[in-house]
Each structure stands twice: as C-alpha cells, then as structure tokens.
Design a protein around this motif. Structure first.
Motif, PDB file in Angstrom:
ATOM      1  N   TRP A 129       0.829  -1.204   0.000  1.00 61.76           N
ATOM      2  CA  TRP A 129       0.000   0.000   0.000  1.00 61.76           C
ATOM      3  C   TRP A 129       0.858   1.247   0.000  1.00 61.76           C
ATOM      4  N   VAL A 130       1.935   1.230   0.779  1.00 57.55           N
ATOM      5  CA  VAL A 130       2.816   2.392   0.880  1.00 57.55           C
ATOM      6  C   VAL A 130       3.484   2.689  -0.454  1.00 57.55           C
ATOM      7  N   THR A 131       3.879   1.641  -1.166  1.00 57.44           N
ATOM      8  CA  THR A 131       4.618   1.843  -2.416  1.00 57.44           C
ATOM      9  C   THR A 131       3.721   1.885  -3.643  1.00 57.44           C
ATOM     10  N   ASP A 132       2.432   1.628  -3.485  1.00 56.12           N
ATOM     11  CA  ASP A 132       1.522   1.560  -4.620  1.00 56.12           C
ATOM     12  C   ASP A 132       0.958   2.938  -4.944  1.00 56.12           C
ATOM     13  N   SER A 133       1.741   3.750  -5.638  1.00 54.69           N
ATOM     14  CA  SER A 133       1.310   5.076  -6.058  1.00 54.69           C
ATOM     15  C   SER A 133       1.216   5.125  -7.572  1.00 54.69           C
ATOM     16  N   SER A 134       0.427   6.073  -8.072  1.00 49.18           N
ATOM     17  CA  SER A 134       0.274   6.242  -9.518  1.00 49.18           C
ATOM     18  C   SER A 134       1.510   6.922 -10.082  1.00 49.18           C
ATOM     19  N   ASP A 135       2.147   6.274 -11.028  1.00 48.96           N
ATOM     20  CA  ASP A 135       3.387   6.787 -11.607  1.00 48.96           C
ATOM     21  C   ASP A 135       3.108   7.823 -12.682  1.00 48.96           C
ATOM     22  N   PRO A 136       4.029   8.766 -12.875  1.00 44.26           N
ATOM     23  CA  PRO A 136       3.864   9.760 -13.935  1.00 44.26           C
ATOM     24  C   PRO A 136       4.024   9.148 -15.317  1.00 44.26           C
ATOM     25  N   MET A 137       3.288   9.688 -16.271  1.00 48.30           N
ATOM     26  CA  MET A 137       3.399   9.254 -17.655  1.00 48.30           C
ATOM     27  C   MET A 137       4.662   9.857 -18.278  1.00 48.30           C
ATOM     28  N   ASN A 163       9.048  14.020 -19.310  1.00 53.26           N
ATOM     29  CA  ASN A 163       9.796  14.724 -20.353  1.00 53.26           C
ATOM     30  C   ASN A 163       9.917  16.221 -20.119  1.00 53.26           C
ATOM     31  N   VAL A 164       9.041  16.802 -19.302  1.00 52.68           N
ATOM     32  CA  VAL A 164       9.100  18.255 -19.095  1.00 52.68           C
ATOM     33  C   VAL A 164       9.841  18.630 -17.814  1.00 52.68           C
ATOM     34  N   ILE A 165      10.322  17.635 -17.072  1.00 53.62           N
ATOM     35  CA  ILE A 165      11.070  17.948 -15.852  1.00 53.62           C
ATOM     36  C   ILE A 165      12.529  18.206 -16.218  1.00 53.62           C
ATOM     37  N   LYS A 166      12.721  19.237 -16.972  1.00 54.42           N
ATOM     38  CA  LYS A 166      14.056  19.678 -17.372  1.00 54.42           C
ATOM     39  C   LYS A 166      13.978  21.147 -17.744  1.00 54.42           C
ATOM     40  N   PRO A 204       4.427  13.189  -7.403  1.00 54.34           N
ATOM     41  CA  PRO A 204       4.401  14.628  -7.715  1.00 54.34           C
ATOM     42  C   PRO A 204       4.759  14.953  -9.155  1.00 54.34           C
ATOM     43  N   GLU A 205       5.610  14.126  -9.769  1.00 51.88           N
ATOM     44  CA  GLU A 205       6.020  14.389 -11.156  1.00 51.88           C
ATOM     45  C   GLU A 205       4.834  14.384 -12.123  1.00 51.88           C
ATOM     46  N   ALA A 206       3.737  13.745 -11.736  1.00 49.49           N
ATOM     47  CA  ALA A 206       2.575  13.634 -12.622  1.00 49.49           C
ATOM     48  C   ALA A 206       1.934  14.985 -12.920  1.00 49.49           C
ATOM     49  N   TYR A 207       2.284  15.999 -12.140  1.00 50.34           N
ATOM     50  CA  TYR A 207       1.687  17.327 -12.339  1.00 50.34           C
ATOM     51  C   TYR A 207       2.673  18.320 -12.953  1.00 50.34           C
ATOM     52  N   SER A 208       3.766  17.801 -13.484  1.00 53.74           N
ATOM     53  CA  SER A 208       4.803  18.680 -14.017  1.00 53.74           C
ATOM     54  C   SER A 208       4.363  19.417 -15.281  1.00 53.74           C
ATOM     55  N   VAL A 209       3.512  18.803 -16.091  1.00 48.37           N
ATOM     56  CA  VAL A 209       3.038  19.484 -17.310  1.00 48.37           C
ATOM     57  C   VAL A 209       2.233  20.721 -16.912  1.00 48.37           C
ATOM     58  N   LEU A 210       1.351  20.566 -15.944  1.00 50.53           N
ATOM     59  CA  LEU A 210       0.561  21.678 -15.441  1.00 50.53           C
ATOM     60  C   LEU A 210       1.464  22.755 -14.848  1.00 50.53           C
ATOM     61  N   TYR A 253      -7.589  13.239 -15.444  1.00 56.54           N
ATOM     62  CA  TYR A 253      -7.001  14.039 -16.514  1.00 56.54           C
ATOM     63  C   TYR A 253      -6.494  15.403 -16.063  1.00 56.54           C
ATOM     64  N   PHE A 254      -6.596  15.719 -14.769  1.00 53.34           N
ATOM     65  CA  PHE A 254      -5.937  16.926 -14.258  1.00 53.34           C
ATOM     66  C   PHE A 254      -4.442  16.686 -14.098  1.00 53.34           C
ATOM     67  N   GLY A 255      -4.047  15.427 -14.107  1.00 52.69           N
ATOM     68  CA  GLY A 255      -2.643  15.081 -14.029  1.00 52.69           C
ATOM     69  C   GLY A 255      -2.262  14.169 -15.177  1.00 52.69           C
ATOM     70  N   TYR A 256      -1.003  13.793 -15.202  1.00 57.43           N
ATOM     71  CA  TYR A 256      -0.497  12.873 -16.224  1.00 57.43           C
ATOM     72  C   TYR A 256       0.026  11.624 -15.528  1.00 57.43           C
ATOM     73  N   TYR A 257      -0.926  10.784 -15.086  1.00 57.53           N
ATOM     74  CA  TYR A 257      -0.556   9.541 -14.410  1.00 57.53           C
ATOM     75  C   TYR A 257      -1.401   8.362 -14.874  1.00 57.53           C
ATOM     76  N   GLY A 258      -1.939   8.447 -16.049  1.00 63.28           N
ATOM     77  CA  GLY A 258      -2.733   7.352 -16.585  1.00 63.28           C
ATOM     78  C   GLY A 258      -4.164   7.396 -16.090  1.00 63.28           C
ATOM     79  N   GLU A 259      -4.863   6.273 -16.231  1.00 61.48           N
ATOM     80  CA  GLU A 259      -6.253   6.192 -15.800  1.00 61.48           C
ATOM     81  C   GLU A 259      -6.313   5.904 -14.295  1.00 61.48           C
ATOM     82  N   GLN A 260      -7.444   6.217 -13.682  1.00 56.38           N
ATOM     83  CA  GLN A 260      -7.607   5.994 -12.253  1.00 56.38           C
ATOM     84  C   GLN A 260      -8.784   5.060 -11.998  1.00 56.38           C
TER      85      GLN A 260
END
Length: 243
Positions: free
Chosen positions: A25-33, A38-41, A77-83, A208-215
């Motif tokens: 449960w602790v490690t089961d988080s939604s990963d960034p797409m 690609n925009v974390i630079k 947190p990286e899932a919101y980098s595009v925003l 779709y407010f983030g970039y982490y796939g479907e929920q």
C-alpha cells in the motif's frame, strides 16, 4: 504445547501478511506518464530543479506570485509537471510539493517551509488536486493571512475548513465524468471564498488533471488529457492575472 505453537504460526502468518499488504500500500502510487517526465528539465523559458520538491522558475522574469501545488492522494508529484511548467512559463513560480507516502494529509503544512524559502514572493496561491486540494484548502483555512488565492482541481474544502469568510480569488474546476469525487462540486460553493468561480470541464474526468494514466473508479473522459489540461490552464491563468 502443540496448540500454542499452532497459534504462534497463525499469528506469524497474519503478521507477515499484514506487513506485506502495508508495504504494498505504501509503495503503490500512480506513476507519472512519459509526457510528464519529459518536461522535468530546464529550457529557455523555465528553470526546473527537482530535489525534494519540484521547483519551476520562469527564466525571463522575476516572479512575485508563487503557486504551491499539493498532489492528489497516492499520486507521484512528477505527474503534475506538465501543469506546473505551463503555469511557470507565464511568469509564475510553481512548486510541486513532495508528500510523505504521497499523501498530502500527512504534510498539509509543508507550504510553510516553501514560503519561508522563497522570500521574494509576495503573493502565494495554494493549489491541489483531489486530496491535495482539500489539504491546500486546509492550509488556507489555518493560515489565511499567508494565502492570496486558491486553486482546487476535482476537490473541495471539508466542512470544518469553511473558507466562505475569505475574499481571496478561488477557482474550482472539475470534470463532467468524474466518478471519484464523493461530493457534487457545485454543492460545495458555500465552503469556498466569496470571490470564487466553479467551472465544469465538459467531457473531463478526475485523472485528466494530471499525467498519471487512468484511475480506478473514474469515469471515461470524452475529451483528451491535453484538452482538459489546456482548459484548466486557461482558468488558472485568468485567476492569477487578477492577483
């Protein structure tokens, strides 16, 4: 004796099973797409520093307004980098906050350290998605003198964090096909600052407010993730421009 040993074995099995579930449960988080990673630079418009938090700083201007973004529950947190980078490119400092176990409820006051670090920012806006939005609202409720704006994405304040006496600008956005939320967003208007805008994104959903796939449990969007992102950005920038 054998009965005691049997009981001990059963308890050990239960303990191991519980520990395994807790670790999962602790490690089961939604990963960034990939689009988010690609925009974390850094580029010609935005400098990006990814350490404990992810900081997006406009290159061609000195920002006086900053946005502190709390991620949704169990979302990296990286899932919101595009925003974040889209907002920063328009002249605003944006900080995506890293939360303990990716749960903003365990780090609701982390905005305080960020405000202390970036002393050149005179206007702070709290923002967040889902659980992160509720915790951003909580921080606003607890520190009204420090917050000049609020952005809620598929989120709302709790009844105990009623912000209706505040006059700060607030934008509350939600997707038409969001089936994750437990409340109808328009029904939460009485909890929002008096200067608020509530807008439904037609065809949008929760994830779709983030970039982490479907929920899991979310409705099916009839617009693209990019379309929901662009509409979200337009409303956010319109609010920030009036600070």
């Amino acid at each position: 004796m054998q009965k005691k040993k049997a009981i001990g074995v059963v308890l050990l099995i239960i303990f191991i099973g519980f520990a395994g579930f807790a670790a999962y449960w602790v490690t089961d988080s939604s990963d960034p797409m990939e689009e988010a990673l690609n925009v974390i630079k850094s580029d010609a418009d935005v400098s990006v520093q990814a350490d404990k938090n992810i900081v997006f700083t406009p290159v061609n201007s000195t920002p006086t307004t900053g946005v502190i973004f709390y991620p949704g529950g169990k979302v990296e947190p990286e899932a919101y980098s595009v925003l974040a980078k889209s907002i920063a490119s328009q002249g605003y400092l944006v900080v995506i906050v890293s939360m303990p176990l990716n749960l903003a409820v365990l780090g609701a006051n982390r905005a305080e350290d960020i405000m202390t670090e970036f002393t050149s920012i005179s206007n702070w806006v709290m923002a967040g998605h889902s659980l992160g939005g509720s915790m951003a609202a909580k921080y606003t409720f607890d520190h009204p003198e420090d917050v000049q704006g609020l952005i809620l994405l598929a989120s709302y304040p709790t009844d105990s964090n009623n912000l209706s006496k505040l006059e700060i600008p607030c934008v509350s956005l939600y997707g038409e096909f969001d089936t994750v939320l437990s409340k109808d967003i328009p029904s939460t208007a009485s909890l929002l600052p008096s200067n608020h805008t509530i807008h439904m994104i037609a065809g949008g959903n929760h994830a779709y407010f983030g970039y982490y796939g479907e929920q899991k449990g979310d409705g099916v969007a009839t617009i693209s993730r990019n379309e929901q992102h662009n509409e979200t950005i337009n409303y956010i920038l319109a609010m920030l421009a009036h600070l």
